[in-house]
Design an enzyme around this catalytic site. Structure first.
Site, PDB file in Angstrom:
ATOM      1  N   GLY A 163     -12.938 -21.164  -2.387  1.00 19.63           N
ATOM      2  CA  GLY A 163     -12.606 -20.534  -1.113  1.00 19.63           C
ATOM      3  C   GLY A 163     -13.814 -19.862  -0.491  1.00 19.63           C
ATOM      4  O   GLY A 163     -14.763 -19.470  -1.200  1.00 19.63           O
ATOM      5  N   ALA A 164     -13.777 -19.784   0.854  1.00 17.71           N
ATOM      6  CA  ALA A 164     -14.837 -19.066   1.587  1.00 17.71           C
ATOM      7  C   ALA A 164     -14.213 -18.302   2.748  1.00 17.71           C
ATOM      8  O   ALA A 164     -14.849 -18.073   3.770  1.00 17.71           O
ATOM      9  CB  ALA A 164     -15.906 -20.043   2.071  1.00 17.71           C
ATOM     10  N   GLY A 165     -12.942 -17.925   2.582  1.00 14.71           N
ATOM     11  CA  GLY A 165     -12.247 -17.116   3.595  1.00 14.71           C
ATOM     12  C   GLY A 165     -12.630 -15.652   3.447  1.00 14.71           C
ATOM     13  O   GLY A 165     -13.623 -15.320   2.776  1.00 14.71           O
ATOM     14  N   GLY A 166     -11.829 -14.779   4.056  1.00 13.29           N
ATOM     15  CA  GLY A 166     -12.170 -13.355   4.086  1.00 13.29           C
ATOM     16  C   GLY A 166     -12.334 -12.747   2.705  1.00 13.29           C
ATOM     17  O   GLY A 166     -13.355 -12.095   2.418  1.00 13.29           O
ATOM     18  N   THR A 222      -5.225  -4.162   7.705  1.00 16.12           N
ATOM     19  CA  THR A 222      -4.931  -5.527   7.306  1.00 16.12           C
ATOM     20  C   THR A 222      -4.875  -6.410   8.551  1.00 16.12           C
ATOM     21  O   THR A 222      -5.202  -5.963   9.660  1.00 16.12           O
ATOM     22  CB  THR A 222      -3.664  -5.569   6.404  1.00 16.12           C
ATOM     23  OG1 THR A 222      -3.491  -6.897   5.935  1.00 16.12           O
ATOM     24  CG2 THR A 222      -2.410  -5.105   7.103  1.00 16.12           C
ATOM     25  N   ASP A 270     -12.588  -4.982  -1.089  1.00 16.42           N
ATOM     26  CA  ASP A 270     -12.115  -6.188  -1.797  1.00 16.42           C
ATOM     27  C   ASP A 270     -13.105  -6.635  -2.881  1.00 16.42           C
ATOM     28  O   ASP A 270     -12.703  -7.007  -3.985  1.00 16.42           O
ATOM     29  CB  ASP A 270     -11.916  -7.352  -0.814  1.00 16.42           C
ATOM     30  CG  ASP A 270     -10.561  -7.279  -0.119  1.00 16.42           C
ATOM     31  OD1 ASP A 270      -9.672  -6.552  -0.614  1.00 16.42           O
ATOM     32  OD2 ASP A 270     -10.397  -7.956   0.916  1.00 16.42           O
ATOM     33  N   LYS A 274      -8.890  -6.564  10.896  1.00 14.30           N
ATOM     34  CA  LYS A 274     -10.011  -6.269   9.985  1.00 14.30           C
ATOM     35  C   LYS A 274     -11.395  -6.350  10.646  1.00 14.30           C
ATOM     36  O   LYS A 274     -12.294  -5.602  10.281  1.00 14.30           O
ATOM     37  CB  LYS A 274      -9.961  -7.215   8.783  1.00 14.30           C
ATOM     38  CG  LYS A 274      -8.845  -6.881   7.809  1.00 14.30           C
ATOM     39  CD  LYS A 274      -8.879  -7.808   6.620  1.00 14.30           C
ATOM     40  CE  LYS A 274      -8.125  -7.172   5.461  1.00 14.30           C
ATOM     41  NZ  LYS A 274      -8.463  -7.792   4.186  1.00 14.30           N
ATOM     42  N   SER A 281       0.801  -1.227   0.000  1.00 13.97           N
ATOM     43  CA  SER A 281       0.000   0.000   0.000  1.00 13.97           C
ATOM     44  C   SER A 281       0.837   1.281   0.000  1.00 13.97           C
ATOM     45  O   SER A 281       0.497   2.218  -0.734  1.00 13.97           O
ATOM     46  CB  SER A 281      -0.973   0.001   1.184  1.00 13.97           C
ATOM     47  OG  SER A 281      -1.850  -1.078   1.076  1.00 13.97           O
ATOM     48  N   ASN A 306     -11.461  -2.981   5.421  1.00 13.56           N
ATOM     49  CA  ASN A 306     -10.068  -2.796   4.972  1.00 13.56           C
ATOM     50  C   ASN A 306      -9.733  -1.331   4.711  1.00 13.56           C
ATOM     51  O   ASN A 306      -8.597  -1.007   4.376  1.00 13.56           O
ATOM     52  CB  ASN A 306      -9.760  -3.665   3.738  1.00 13.56           C
ATOM     53  CG  ASN A 306     -10.372  -3.103   2.464  1.00 13.56           C
ATOM     54  OD1 ASN A 306     -11.252  -2.255   2.504  1.00 13.56           O
ATOM     55  ND2 ASN A 306      -9.907  -3.592   1.330  1.00 13.56           N
TER      56      ASN A 306
HETATM   57  P1  NAD Z   1      -8.224 -16.584   4.528  1.00 13.50           P
HETATM   58  O1  NAD Z   1      -7.244 -17.226   5.438  1.00 13.50           O
HETATM   59  O2  NAD Z   1      -9.372 -15.839   5.096  1.00 13.50           O
HETATM   60  O3  NAD Z   1      -8.832 -17.718   3.557  1.00 13.50           O
HETATM   61  C1  NAD Z   1      -8.017 -18.707   2.970  1.00 13.50           C
HETATM   62  C2  NAD Z   1      -8.879 -19.593   2.071  1.00 13.50           C
HETATM   63  O4  NAD Z   1      -8.002 -20.529   1.414  1.00 13.50           O
HETATM   64  C3  NAD Z   1      -9.914 -20.416   2.823  1.00 13.50           C
HETATM   65  O5  NAD Z   1     -11.084 -20.535   2.031  1.00 13.50           O
HETATM   66  C4  NAD Z   1      -9.227 -21.800   2.941  1.00 13.50           C
HETATM   67  O6  NAD Z   1     -10.157 -22.854   3.046  1.00 13.50           O
HETATM   68  C5  NAD Z   1      -8.500 -21.852   1.604  1.00 13.50           C
HETATM   69  N1  NAD Z   1      -7.357 -22.781   1.583  1.00 13.50           N
HETATM   70  C6  NAD Z   1      -6.139 -22.616   2.149  1.00 13.50           C
HETATM   71  N2  NAD Z   1      -5.360 -23.683   1.895  1.00 13.50           N
HETATM   72  C7  NAD Z   1      -6.102 -24.545   1.144  1.00 13.50           C
HETATM   73  C8  NAD Z   1      -5.859 -25.821   0.555  1.00 13.50           C
HETATM   74  N3  NAD Z   1      -4.678 -26.431   0.695  1.00 13.50           N
HETATM   75  N4  NAD Z   1      -6.850 -26.398  -0.144  1.00 13.50           N
HETATM   76  C9  NAD Z   1      -8.045 -25.784  -0.313  1.00 13.50           C
HETATM   77  N5  NAD Z   1      -8.333 -24.570   0.212  1.00 13.50           N
HETATM   78  C10 NAD Z   1      -7.378 -23.968   0.937  1.00 13.50           C
HETATM   79  O7  NAD Z   1      -7.349 -15.667   3.561  1.00 13.50           O
HETATM   80  P2  NAD Z   1      -7.840 -14.464   2.612  1.00 13.50           P
HETATM   81  O8  NAD Z   1      -7.584 -13.180   3.294  1.00 13.50           O
HETATM   82  O9  NAD Z   1      -9.196 -14.766   2.115  1.00 13.50           O
HETATM   83  O10 NAD Z   1      -6.760 -14.559   1.423  1.00 13.50           O
HETATM   84  C11 NAD Z   1      -6.730 -15.664   0.511  1.00 13.50           C
HETATM   85  C12 NAD Z   1      -5.690 -15.372  -0.585  1.00 13.50           C
HETATM   86  O11 NAD Z   1      -6.108 -14.229  -1.334  1.00 13.50           O
HETATM   87  C13 NAD Z   1      -4.300 -15.031  -0.052  1.00 13.50           C
HETATM   88  O12 NAD Z   1      -3.341 -15.604  -0.930  1.00 13.50           O
HETATM   89  C14 NAD Z   1      -4.238 -13.512  -0.130  1.00 13.50           C
HETATM   90  O13 NAD Z   1      -2.928 -13.025  -0.308  1.00 13.50           O
HETATM   91  C15 NAD Z   1      -5.069 -13.265  -1.377  1.00 13.50           C
HETATM   92  N6  NAD Z   1      -5.727 -11.941  -1.400  1.00 13.50           N
HETATM   93  C16 NAD Z   1      -5.585 -11.184  -2.511  1.00 13.50           C
HETATM   94  C17 NAD Z   1      -6.193  -9.963  -2.604  1.00 13.50           C
HETATM   95  C18 NAD Z   1      -6.021  -9.134  -3.831  1.00 13.50           C
HETATM   96  O14 NAD Z   1      -6.366  -7.945  -3.797  1.00 13.50           O
HETATM   97  N7  NAD Z   1      -5.534  -9.677  -4.926  1.00 13.50           N
HETATM   98  C19 NAD Z   1      -6.988  -9.485  -1.529  1.00 13.50           C
HETATM   99  C20 NAD Z   1      -7.137 -10.291  -0.398  1.00 13.50           C
HETATM  100  C21 NAD Z   1      -6.499 -11.539  -0.354  1.00 13.50           C
END
Ligand code: NAD
Length: 288
Positions: free
Chosen positions: A131-134, A67, A107, A71, A22, A92
């Site tokens: 994925g279903a993370g943040g 970050t 995001d 968050k 940033s 964020n």
């Molecule tokens: P998070 O920890 O909240 O979520 C991680 C996700 O990855 C979850 O859904 C988890 O189940 C999945 N995961 C991890 N390892 C796995 C595996 N081996 N098999 C299957 N699923 C798996 O993280 P986040 O903040 O959601 O970030 C996720 C990715 O996105 C990171 O690499 C982060 O750097 C990237 N990101 C990019 C941007 C962007 O602007 N381009 C913004 C936010 C996050």
């Protein structure tokens, strides 16, 4: 850059924060538009978060990016939040409007603009989201309002199912959630027009990992991998080789940053300048 008595301060808070892109992104943009702003990174420990937010008010800091790990925790110190923040429970970006602190999550809009600005309008399309993370949650919230169909697959299936149910209740769409198994990915890719990887799979140092076998990819697919370190992930390379359209994670990073910039300054973000700054910085940090 000349710092004067009128220079406005923006920054990013997190722990760790030294790796943040940033400062490079926003200082390049401020300088290009000759805006009297400066951007710094602040390492803020979790126990100091309340003090940091009082500092934002007390010092009149104009804007902050937020970050990990703050968050969600930061929300209790804000005066107001955008409606999507209520769903995501994640902020964020903070704007300081004369002492009133307002929280945003950029995001989702970053992902939507990354698609649109690269020639892909998700309106009416079938999307497969891994994925279903943040980040995935934010993307799902925004895309759910645009797409024809959204399938969310996650390692912990229940998390994807709950997210899909909540979005269906909110938007009345055809959204499904389930387990991220190889067979589910392969099956859903036959229908999908856009694939978004919002897991961390493929991120440095695990650069040879992908959740998608190369022969499941096809030329009429758009693949957006939100992982930006490395800039070209294994999934992106495989998709390119299959003739698919590829959108890198740098694009989402840029457009979510651009949205924050516009919230703080009211100026249209200079995307090309920010892209160059981000790529230069990633060239420096990618292999560390
Ligand atoms: P998070 O920890 O909240 O979520 C991680 C996700 O990855 C979850 O859904 C988890 O189940 C999945 N995961 C991890 N390892 C796995 C595996 N081996 N098999 C299957 N699923 C798996 O993280 P986040 O903040 O959601 O970030 C996720 C990715 O996105 C990171 O690499 C982060 O750097 C990237 N990101 C990019 C941007 C962007 O602007 N381009 C913004 C936010 C996050």
């Amino acid at each position: 850059m000349t710092i004067s008595g009128k220079t406005q301060l923006c920054g990013v808070i997190g722990d760790p924060v030294a790796h943040s892109l940033s400062p490079a992104l926003h200082n390049a943009a401020f300088s290009h538009l000759k805006l009297d702003f400066v951007f710094l990174a602040f390492r803020v420990k979790a126990v100091e978060l309340q003090n940091a937010m009082q500092g934002m008010r007390g010092l009149g800091i104009r804007g902050l990016n937020v970050t990990m790990p703050h968050k969600t925790a930061v929300i209790r110190y804000l005066d107001d939040v955008e409606s999507n923040v209520k769903f995501l429970a994640s902020v964020n970006t903070i704007l300081n409007e004369d002492g009133r602190l307002v929280g945003f999550s950029t995001d989702g809009i970053g992902a939507l603009h990354a698609l649109r600005e690269n020639g892909v309008n998700p309106a009416g399309k079938k999307v497969l989201l891994l994925g279903a993370g943040g980040a995935a949650k934010a993307i799902a919230y925004t895309l759910a309002q645009e797409v024809e169909a959204l399938c969310i697959l996650n390692r912990v299936a229940e998390k994807a199912a709950v997210l899909a149910d909540n979005l269906n209740r909110l938007f009345g769409k055809k959204i499904v959630g389930g387990a991220l198994s190889p067979s589910a990915v392969q099956k859903n890719l036959q229908e999908a027009e856009i694939l978004v990887n919002a897991t961390s799979v493929g991120m440095h140092p695990n650069v040879n990992q992908s959740l998608v076998a190369p022969d499941w990819l096809k030329p009429d697919l758009t693949v957006m991998d939100i992982v930006y370190n490395p800039v070209e992930t294994k999934l992106a390379k495989d998709a390119k080789a299959a003739g698919a359209r590829v959108i890198s994670g740098v694009e989402m990073l840029l457009y979510q940053g651009a949205a924050s910039f516009e919230i703080w300054t009211g100026h249209v973000a200079p995307i090309e300048v920010m892209r160059t700054a981000a790529l230069n910085q990633l060239g420096k940090v990618e292999t560390k």
